[in-house]
Design an enzyme around this catalytic site. Structure first.
Site, PDB file in Angstrom:
ATOM      1  N   LYS A   1       7.499  88.993   7.495  1.00 14.50           N
ATOM      2  CA  LYS A   1       7.319  88.331   8.511  1.00 14.50           C
ATOM      3  C   LYS A   1       8.395  87.568   9.017  1.00 14.50           C
ATOM      4  O   LYS A   1       9.490  87.080   7.706  1.00 14.50           O
ATOM      5  CB  LYS A   1       5.998  87.803   8.646  1.00 14.50           C
ATOM      6  CG  LYS A   1       4.627  88.310   8.195  1.00 14.50           C
ATOM      7  CD  LYS A   1       4.018  88.788   8.684  1.00 14.50           C
ATOM      8  CE  LYS A   1       2.559  89.729   8.377  1.00 14.50           C
ATOM      9  NZ  LYS A   1       1.773  90.005   9.200  1.00 14.50           N
TER      10      LYS A   1
ATOM     11  N   ASP B   1       4.831  95.899   8.866  1.00 17.67           N
ATOM     12  CA  ASP B   1       4.058  95.620   9.378  1.00 17.67           C
ATOM     13  C   ASP B   1       3.038  97.113  10.278  1.00 17.67           C
ATOM     14  O   ASP B   1       4.095  97.229  10.678  1.00 17.67           O
ATOM     15  CB  ASP B   1       3.804  94.079  10.078  1.00 17.67           C
ATOM     16  CG  ASP B   1       3.042  92.905  10.343  1.00 17.67           C
ATOM     17  OD1 ASP B   1       3.193  92.323  10.216  1.00 17.67           O
ATOM     18  OD2 ASP B   1       1.373  93.179   9.764  1.00 17.67           O
ATOM     19  N   GLU B   2       2.227  96.278  11.047  1.00 18.69           N
ATOM     20  CA  GLU B   2       1.578  97.676  11.545  1.00 18.69           C
ATOM     21  C   GLU B   2       2.298  98.115  13.096  1.00 18.69           C
ATOM     22  O   GLU B   2       1.545  98.897  13.138  1.00 18.69           O
ATOM     23  CB  GLU B   2       0.178  97.329  11.609  1.00 18.69           C
ATOM     24  CG  GLU B   2      -0.746  96.091  12.934  1.00 18.69           C
ATOM     25  CD  GLU B   2      -0.343  94.846  12.277  1.00 18.69           C
ATOM     26  OE1 GLU B   2      -0.099  95.158  10.850  1.00 18.69           O
ATOM     27  OE2 GLU B   2      -0.525  93.852  12.642  1.00 18.69           O
TER      28      GLU B   2
ATOM     29  N   LYS C   1      -8.801  85.305   7.213  1.00 22.39           N
ATOM     30  CA  LYS C   1      -8.777  85.228   8.307  1.00 22.39           C
ATOM     31  C   LYS C   1      -9.765  86.021   9.395  1.00 22.39           C
ATOM     32  O   LYS C   1      -9.989  86.055  10.229  1.00 22.39           O
ATOM     33  CB  LYS C   1      -6.938  84.901   9.337  1.00 22.39           C
ATOM     34  CG  LYS C   1      -6.544  86.568   9.537  1.00 22.39           C
ATOM     35  CD  LYS C   1      -5.285  86.503   9.765  1.00 22.39           C
ATOM     36  CE  LYS C   1      -4.319  87.140  10.332  1.00 22.39           C
ATOM     37  NZ  LYS C   1      -2.893  87.647  10.370  1.00 22.39           N
TER      38      LYS C   1
ATOM     39  N   LYS D   1       5.369  95.885   2.471  1.00 25.75           N
ATOM     40  CA  LYS D   1       5.208  96.322   3.645  1.00 25.75           C
ATOM     41  C   LYS D   1       5.555  96.685   4.618  1.00 25.75           C
ATOM     42  O   LYS D   1       5.521  95.164   5.344  1.00 25.75           O
ATOM     43  CB  LYS D   1       3.338  97.152   3.502  1.00 25.75           C
ATOM     44  CG  LYS D   1       2.991  95.819   4.185  1.00 25.75           C
ATOM     45  CD  LYS D   1       1.168  96.336   4.202  1.00 25.75           C
ATOM     46  CE  LYS D   1       0.736  96.791   5.259  1.00 25.75           C
ATOM     47  NZ  LYS D   1       0.913  96.557   6.449  1.00 25.75           N
TER      48      LYS D   1
ATOM     49  N   HIS E   1      -3.338 101.888   6.867  1.00 23.86           N
ATOM     50  CA  HIS E   1      -3.485 100.481   8.176  1.00 23.86           C
ATOM     51  C   HIS E   1      -4.979 100.409   9.289  1.00 23.86           C
ATOM     52  O   HIS E   1      -5.048 101.780   9.422  1.00 23.86           O
ATOM     53  CB  HIS E   1      -2.470 100.240   8.576  1.00 23.86           C
ATOM     54  CG  HIS E   1      -2.200  98.336   8.920  1.00 23.86           C
ATOM     55  ND1 HIS E   1      -3.593  97.726   9.652  1.00 23.86           N
ATOM     56  CD2 HIS E   1      -2.319  96.978   7.938  1.00 23.86           C
ATOM     57  CE1 HIS E   1      -3.268  96.909  10.292  1.00 23.86           C
ATOM     58  NE2 HIS E   1      -2.808  96.531   9.260  1.00 23.86           N
TER      59      HIS E   1
HETATM   60  C1  CAP Z   1      -1.688  90.635   7.257  1.00 22.13           C
HETATM   61  C2  CAP Z   1      -1.564  91.634   9.055  1.00 22.13           C
HETATM   62  C3  CAP Z   1      -2.505  92.880   8.590  1.00 22.13           C
HETATM   63  C4  CAP Z   1      -4.184  92.187   8.479  1.00 22.13           C
HETATM   64  C5  CAP Z   1      -4.721  93.161   8.836  1.00 22.13           C
HETATM   65  C6  CAP Z   1      -1.453  90.965   9.731  1.00 22.13           C
HETATM   66  O1  CAP Z   1      -1.180  89.872   7.680  1.00 22.13           O
HETATM   67  O2  CAP Z   1      -0.265  91.885   8.451  1.00 22.13           O
HETATM   68  O3  CAP Z   1      -2.377  93.467   9.511  1.00 22.13           O
HETATM   69  O4  CAP Z   1      -4.095  92.273   6.915  1.00 22.13           O
HETATM   70  O5  CAP Z   1      -6.014  93.253   8.943  1.00 22.13           O
HETATM   71  O6  CAP Z   1      -0.716  91.480  10.441  1.00 22.13           O
HETATM   72  O7  CAP Z   1      -2.532  90.559   9.807  1.00 22.13           O
HETATM   73  P1  CAP Z   1      -0.766  88.354   7.164  1.00 22.13           P
HETATM   74  P2  CAP Z   1      -7.288  93.444   7.746  1.00 22.13           P
HETATM   75  O8  CAP Z   1      -1.649  88.374   5.812  1.00 22.13           O
HETATM   76  O9  CAP Z   1      -0.524  86.929   7.723  1.00 22.13           O
HETATM   77  O10 CAP Z   1      -2.463  87.656   7.771  1.00 22.13           O
HETATM   78  O11 CAP Z   1      -6.599  93.678   6.179  1.00 22.13           O
HETATM   79  O12 CAP Z   1      -7.933  93.059   7.813  1.00 22.13           O
HETATM   80  O13 CAP Z   1      -6.977  95.326   8.150  1.00 22.13           O
HETATM   81 MG    MG Z   2       0.205  93.388   9.470  1.00 22.51          MG
END
Ligand code: CAP
Ligand code: MG
Length: 423
Positions: free
Chosen positions: A149, A177-178, A305, A175, A265
């Site tokens: 991040k 991020d998406e 969250k 990793k 993801h």
């Molecule tokens: C978590 C995260 C993941 C989420 C996806 C985000 O970051 O990188 O993409 O976990 O949700 O971008 O929110 P944080 P899920 O740890 O800062 O929340 O795993 O439910 O698919």
């Molecule tokens: Mg993410």
């Protein structure tokens, strides 16, 4: 019109069976169920002169269960309706037009049970849980990881430095991020080179195996090119956004057999998994992803969250993770499916050290715990955040209450002061 309702039908081991939540739209549930059955197989909205006895006999599915109280129906389909090894075709049938029919007010595909012939036509995970634990050398504790991040914005060297800090602090996995792929401020190839350099440095300094999961999500040919680049430069893992990339792309990536661990993801899944009355359940997505062959799959935060956490959904009566974790009292991602290896569940989304013991209590140790903000948001920065995450895992393994353990571990104590404890 053919009769698709047959409550006396005895399902065959070779049938593919779908469970739906169905709310009819101003017609009886039987009529609506018949429309779901015909539109997902051989029929259309009216009877047609081109239908014949042979087709009706061999390919007509049967609605064999209707519960008017719970609005649950079950449909058995001949395996011959589906092309083996072709997930897009399977889903175009049983998860295609039916959601948009005027005959249904709401329709949700809750579960699919695949017959052996279809299961065996997919590769499944190339590594599975055993393979992941072998590569990482982590015997039975959860794997810990972070997501770099800010999601976007860092350049390649800054990205690699944040990754280094997380690895040095003790995390196993870092990793992308998406939504980080190849941007003008952070090019994919350069990021991979810089971050793998930092991975090697962190491995030397810690003596631990460190994992970098670059996000290869892109047009399929480009994605394959990027995955091969990762491989050629010593990477062991790749990450793909399976919903936005699509099932064909995932099959192409898996079938390329690159010898890379595939982390899935699921960004975008909530467009159809979140509404408990309409769409497709995460359980179904998890089964499809495992069959095609992802080694790791995001299943939610349970205590974080994103929707689907234990506390948020208990009153809807359908905890997405519970479905995956406990349906038929066994873990869907680890259930015995002939030749298909188990997939490792990834918990992520709003997690921080204060959540870890309760998460491990619910999920056990066969998981990846990922904290993005819960790592980089630590008052003393990423490395301290990583240390606090490992400390929280240790407190759980040692069965020492988090607060007590924090007394002797300053990074954890600071994390708990900022993020609190979720029990
Ligand atoms: C978590 C995260 C993941 C989420 C996806 C985000 O970051 O990188 O993409 O976990 O949700 O971008 O929110 P944080 P899920 O740890 O800062 O929340 O795993 O439910 O698919
Ligand atoms: Mg993410």
């Amino acid at each position: 019109m053919l009769n698709y309702i047959n409550l006396k039908y005895k399902t065959l081991k070779t049938d593919l069976i779908c469970e739906f939540y169905l709310e009819p739209n101003k017609i009886t549930i039987e009529k609506a169920a018949a429309h779901v059955a015909l539109e997902s197989s051989i029929g259309t909205w009216t009877d047609i002169g081109t239908m014949n006895k042979r087709i009706a006999k061999t390919l007509k599915p049967s609605v064999f269960y209707i519960n008017k109280k719970s609005n649950i129906i079950k449909i058995a389909y001949s395996q011959d309706l589906f092309e083996k090894g072709n997930m897009p075709e399977i889903l175009s049938s049983i998860a295609g037009n039916i959601f948009g029919m005027s005959a249904v007010k709401n329709l949700r595909l809750i579960d699919i049970s695949f017959p052996e012939s279809i299961i065996k036509s997919f590769k499944g995970p190339s590594f599975g849980i055993k393979g992941i634990r072998k590569i990482t050398g982590i015997k039975n504790r959860p794997l810990t990881g972070t997501i770099i991040k800010p999601k976007l914005g860092l350049n390649e060297k800054e990205h690699a430095k944040v990754a280094y800090d997380a690895w040095i602090g003790g995390l196993d996995i870092v990793k992308d991020d998406e939504n980080l792929t190849s941007m003008k401020f952070n090019r994919f190839n350069k990021r991979v080179i810089e971050t793998l350099k930092m991975r090697d440095k962190a491995e030397k300094e810690t003596g631990e195996t460190k994992i970098y999961m670059p996000n290869v999500t892109a047009e399929t040919n480009e994605m394959l090119k990027r995955a091969k680049f990762v491989k050629a430069n010593g990477g062991r893992y790749i990450m793909i956004d399976i919903i936005t990339a699509g099932w064909s792309a995932l099959q192409t990536l898996r079938n390329a057999d690159l010898g890379l661990v595939i982390h899935a993801h699921r960004a975008g899944h909530a467009a159809f998994t979140r509404n408990q009355k309409h769409g497709i359940s995460m359980l179904t997505i998890a089964k499809v992803a495992r069959l095609i062959g992802v080694d790791q799959l995001h299943i939610g935060a349970i205590v974080g969250k994103m929707t689907g956490t234990k506390h948020e959904v208990k009153d809807i009566g359908e905890n997405i993770e519970n479905q995956i974790i406990h349906k038929n009292s066994s873990h869907i991602l680890e259930q015995k499916w002939y030749n298909i290896k188990p997939t490792l569940a990834v918990c992520s989304g709003g997690l921080h050290p204060g959540c870890i013991p309760s998460l491990m209590k619910i999920m056990g140790n066969n998981i990846v715990i990922q904290c993005g903000g819960g790592c980089h948001g630590h008052p003393d920065g990423t490395k301290a955040g990583a240390i606090a995450i490992r400390q929280a895992v240790n407190s759980s393994i040692k069965k020492i209450p988090l607060k007590t353990y924090a007394e002797g571990h300053k990074e954890l104590k600071k994390a708990l002061n900022k993020f609190g404890i979720i029990s």
